[in-house]
Write a protein that holds these residues in place. Structure first.
Motif, PDB file in Angstrom:
ATOM      1  N   GLY A   1       0.794  -1.218   0.000  1.00 13.22           N
ATOM      2  CA  GLY A   1       0.000   0.000   0.000  1.00 13.22           C
ATOM      3  C   GLY A   1       0.826   1.266   0.000  1.00 13.22           C
ATOM      4  O   GLY A   1       0.291   2.350   0.008  1.00 13.22           O
ATOM      5  N   LEU A   2       2.173   1.143  -0.002  1.00 18.41           N
ATOM      6  CA  LEU A   2       3.015   2.323   0.069  1.00 18.41           C
ATOM      7  C   LEU A   2       4.125   2.246  -0.953  1.00 18.41           C
ATOM      8  O   LEU A   2       4.317   1.262  -1.643  1.00 18.41           O
ATOM      9  N   GLY A   3       4.931   3.269  -0.997  1.00 17.00           N
ATOM     10  CA  GLY A   3       6.074   3.296  -1.894  1.00 17.00           C
ATOM     11  C   GLY A   3       6.532   4.719  -2.080  1.00 17.00           C
ATOM     12  O   GLY A   3       5.910   5.660  -1.610  1.00 17.00           O
ATOM     13  N   ALA A   4       7.626   4.900  -2.770  1.00 20.40           N
ATOM     14  CA  ALA A   4       8.131   6.240  -3.031  1.00 20.40           C
ATOM     15  C   ALA A   4       7.139   6.989  -3.898  1.00 20.40           C
ATOM     16  O   ALA A   4       6.474   6.405  -4.750  1.00 20.40           O
ATOM     17  N   PRO A   5       7.018   8.310  -3.713  1.00 20.56           N
ATOM     18  CA  PRO A   5       6.017   9.069  -4.450  1.00 20.56           C
ATOM     19  C   PRO A   5       6.360   9.312  -5.903  1.00 20.56           C
ATOM     20  O   PRO A   5       5.675  10.049  -6.566  1.00 20.56           O
ATOM     21  N   LYS A   6       7.442   8.712  -6.407  1.00 17.96           N
ATOM     22  CA  LYS A   6       7.829   8.931  -7.790  1.00 17.96           C
ATOM     23  C   LYS A   6       7.076   7.972  -8.712  1.00 17.96           C
ATOM     24  O   LYS A   6       6.836   6.830  -8.376  1.00 17.96           O
ATOM     25  N   GLY A   7       6.728   8.450  -9.894  1.00 18.45           N
ATOM     26  CA  GLY A   7       6.123   7.570 -10.884  1.00 18.45           C
ATOM     27  C   GLY A   7       4.615   7.499 -10.738  1.00 18.45           C
ATOM     28  O   GLY A   7       4.056   7.834  -9.707  1.00 18.45           O
ATOM     29  N   PRO A   8       3.933   7.071 -11.771  1.00 21.06           N
ATOM     30  CA  PRO A   8       2.461   7.014 -11.739  1.00 21.06           C
ATOM     31  C   PRO A   8       1.967   5.914 -10.840  1.00 21.06           C
ATOM     32  O   PRO A   8       2.533   4.842 -10.778  1.00 21.06           O
TER      33      PRO A   8
ATOM     34  N   ASP B   1      -1.179   6.670  16.193  1.00 20.19           N
ATOM     35  CA  ASP B   1      -1.528   7.652  15.169  1.00 20.19           C
ATOM     36  C   ASP B   1      -1.680   6.983  13.807  1.00 20.19           C
ATOM     37  O   ASP B   1      -1.006   5.994  13.498  1.00 20.19           O
ATOM     38  N   ILE B   2      -2.560   7.552  12.970  1.00 18.94           N
ATOM     39  CA  ILE B   2      -2.915   6.982  11.674  1.00 18.94           C
ATOM     40  C   ILE B   2      -2.674   8.010  10.580  1.00 18.94           C
ATOM     41  O   ILE B   2      -2.881   9.207  10.782  1.00 18.94           O
ATOM     42  N   SER B   3      -2.231   7.533   9.423  1.00 18.60           N
ATOM     43  CA  SER B   3      -2.100   8.374   8.239  1.00 18.60           C
ATOM     44  C   SER B   3      -2.960   7.796   7.129  1.00 18.60           C
ATOM     45  O   SER B   3      -3.045   6.579   6.958  1.00 18.60           O
ATOM     46  N   VAL B   4      -3.613   8.665   6.335  1.00 22.69           N
ATOM     47  CA  VAL B   4      -4.391   8.175   5.208  1.00 22.69           C
ATOM     48  C   VAL B   4      -3.483   7.566   4.147  1.00 22.69           C
ATOM     49  O   VAL B   4      -3.940   6.812   3.274  1.00 22.69           O
ATOM     50  N   HIS B   5      -2.178   7.882   4.196  1.00 26.62           N
ATOM     51  CA  HIS B   5      -1.236   7.359   3.210  1.00 26.62           C
ATOM     52  C   HIS B   5      -0.596   6.045   3.649  1.00 26.62           C
ATOM     53  O   HIS B   5       0.093   5.415   2.853  1.00 26.62           O
ATOM     54  N   ARG B   6      -0.791   5.642   4.877  1.00 28.09           N
ATOM     55  CA  ARG B   6      -0.134   4.430   5.394  1.00 28.09           C
ATOM     56  C   ARG B   6      -1.178   3.344   5.583  1.00 28.09           C
ATOM     57  O   ARG B   6      -1.976   3.390   6.513  1.00 28.09           O
TER      58      ARG B   6
END
Length: 519
Positions: free
Chosen positions: A24-31, A316-321
């Protein structure tokens, strides 16, 4: 500040065991795609429909039982419109009422109140009244069926309570969106057995009432302090609050959450804001020693695959994690059971090690939270297979969107939990939560009214039989809410498009449902 897009894992990520971004995660580079990006293949099983996918952790016997339950319930509702079409073909003579009764007993398994048919030979059959009455009969039959199922699951409920307590949670309070596609959240999507300290209240957009939940928290903690149920107040366990939002991977711009304009990012952030508000309310009211945990879960209502936003060590929670269970399904599909179980826990560990936007500096959540999340993920793998086996991985077009059968107002029928069976509006007065009600009416204008069918509204309240006068007050509240809905939507009421069933029920699950008069 420009908002970053809502990210998810790549389906083409390296295999397990290789160094890669957490699920569900990864570096923000690329589509990257989002949950709502249109996809040709099923996100969990790309081989569909050429061959079936069967995950090593799927509980096939549970799937078989759920399929039988779902089919038997939906069949009752699906018979109604064909029955009405046959009614219109009956000759209009003095025996029309008897013919309708005979046809109903044969096709629906029940008759109708004689008053509904008395003048049919003069005015023609009251199709709207027959539709609403048959819908309520199907609802009542489903409630009885689910009630018997709950009775049979008492031993499972004891096992569930022990599991939650072992995880360090003395209460689980879940607030999903009131969208009918999440109506089967507990028995189907999450596969959680009922427990006396599991609370479920649905709200439009998962925007639960913080004050109402604070009162619920207070009741639970008072009972722990006074009675030691389900455990003593000094045992250090936690109250867990879960919010559940949703999106659509087939049609993200139209079939997502209506309360948030089908914007999944807004739905997730709004639900998380409510979770933060609830936790802060508990701490502000009862000091920082009041232990609460929060958890955010997303559901792709096209496939029932979940996304779990994993808390860090500070809660704590992040919508990105998050862990995308469709991706986890695909990555573990060809493993053996032991390796697949291990991969689930690896995913939970790795998700907090990301360098992406959702990065945590405090590490993993506590062991009990990890066990609970692992159980939710494993349970949901069975649901992904369930949708795969029955619908080739995605629900059919007619049920991708809204396909609810009635609006449920009040405390709801907790026994009847199944996808798209009802739109739920939790309220005690119309004024306190007009948004939930109005969203439901808007949905049913399209589902029913546009086709000349009325909106069935089942108003249902629970009462505590131990409290003097509780039943009478619950019945009075049902009548009050019914009159308020009629007044708020008077145009529909004047057109004969609103039909109501009012009922009350004692608190214990499976108690008899008692219909009350509208006057």
């Amino acid at each position: 500040m420009t908002q970053q897009p809502f990210r998810r894992s790549r389906l083409g990520a390296p295999r397990l065991g290789q160094r890669r971004a957490p699920f569900g995660l990864g570096a923000p580079k690329g589509p990257r795609g989002v949950l709502g990006a249109p996809q040709v293949a099923h996100p969990a099983c790309p081989t569909l429909p050429e061959r079936n996918c069967r995950h090593p952790l799927t509980d096939h016997e549970a799937n078989r039982q759920l399929a039988y339950c779902e089919d038997s319930v939906t069949e009752r509702f699906d018979r109604i419109v064909p029955f009405l079409k046959d009614v219109t073909a009956l000759p209009r003579d003095g025996e029309l009422g008897e013919r309708i009764q005979d046809l109903a007993r044969d096709r629906l398994g029940h008759g109708f109140d004689e008053a509904l048919l008395a003048d049919s030979w003069i005015n023609g059959p009251d199709l709207r009244g027959l539709f609403a009455s048959a819908t309520f009969e199907a609802l009542n039959a489903a409630a009885k069926q689910f009630g018997r199922k709950l009775e049979d699951q008492k031993n499972d409920a004891l096992s569930t309570s022990n599991f939650f307590l072992d995880c360090g949670f003395h209460a689980i309070d879940i607030s999903p969106c009131s969208d009918g596609r999440l109506k089967g959240l507990m028995p189907f999507i999450l596969r959680l057995q009922p427990w006396s300290f599991t609370y479920r209240k649905a709200y439009a957009g998962a925007l639960f009432d913080v004050e109402e939940d604070l009162r619920q928290w207070s009741e639970v903690e008072l009972r722990r302090f006074r009675e030691g149920v389900p455990n003593r107040a000094d045992e250090g366990s936690r109250y867990l609050k879960i919010a559940v939002y949703h999106g659509s991977s087939s049609d993200p711009n139209h079939e997502g959450c209506a309360a948030h304009g089908s914007d999944e990012r807004k739905a997730a952030e709004a639900a998380l804001d409510r979770l933060h508000a609830f936790r802060q309310a508990v701490e502000n009211t009862y000091c920082c020693g009041a232990s609460t945990d929060i958890l955010l879960v997303g559901v792709d209502t096209d496939t029932d695959a979940i996304r779990v936003h994993v808390p860090d060590a500070d809660g704590d929670i992040s919508v990105h994690r998050y862990i995308d269970n469709a991706y986890l399904y695909r990555e573990t599909l060809n493993l053996d059971r032991h390796a697949a179980h291990r991969a689930v826990y690896d995913a939970i560990r790795e998700v907090n090690e990301t360098d992406d936007w959702g990065r945590s500096t405090s590490g993993e959540p506590h062991d009990g939270m990890r066990r609970l999340i692992a159980t939710l993920l494993v349970n949901n793998l069975s649901q992904i297979d369930y949708v795969t086996e029955r619908h080739q991985g995605r629900y059919p077009a007619e049920s991708i969107g809204h396909a609810e059968r009635y609006i449920s107002v009040g405390d709801g029928f907790e026994e009847v939990q199944m996808r798209n069976i009802a739109y739920y509006a939790h309220l005690h007065t119309v004024e306190e939560n007009t948004n939930d009600l109005d969203v439901g009416i808007k949905i049913f204008r399209k589902l029913n009214v546009s086709h000349g069918l009325p909106i069935p509204i089942a108003i249902h309240y629970r009462y505590d039989g131990r409290v003097p006068g509780a039943r009478e007050r619950a019945a009075g509240r049902a009548r009050q809410v019914c009159n308020a809905i009629r007044a708020r939507h008077s145009e529909l009421d004047d057109e004969g498009m609103l039909y109501f069933q009012l009922s009350v029920q004692d608190r214990p699950s499976g108690s008899e449902i008692e219909e009350v008069s509208q006057a």
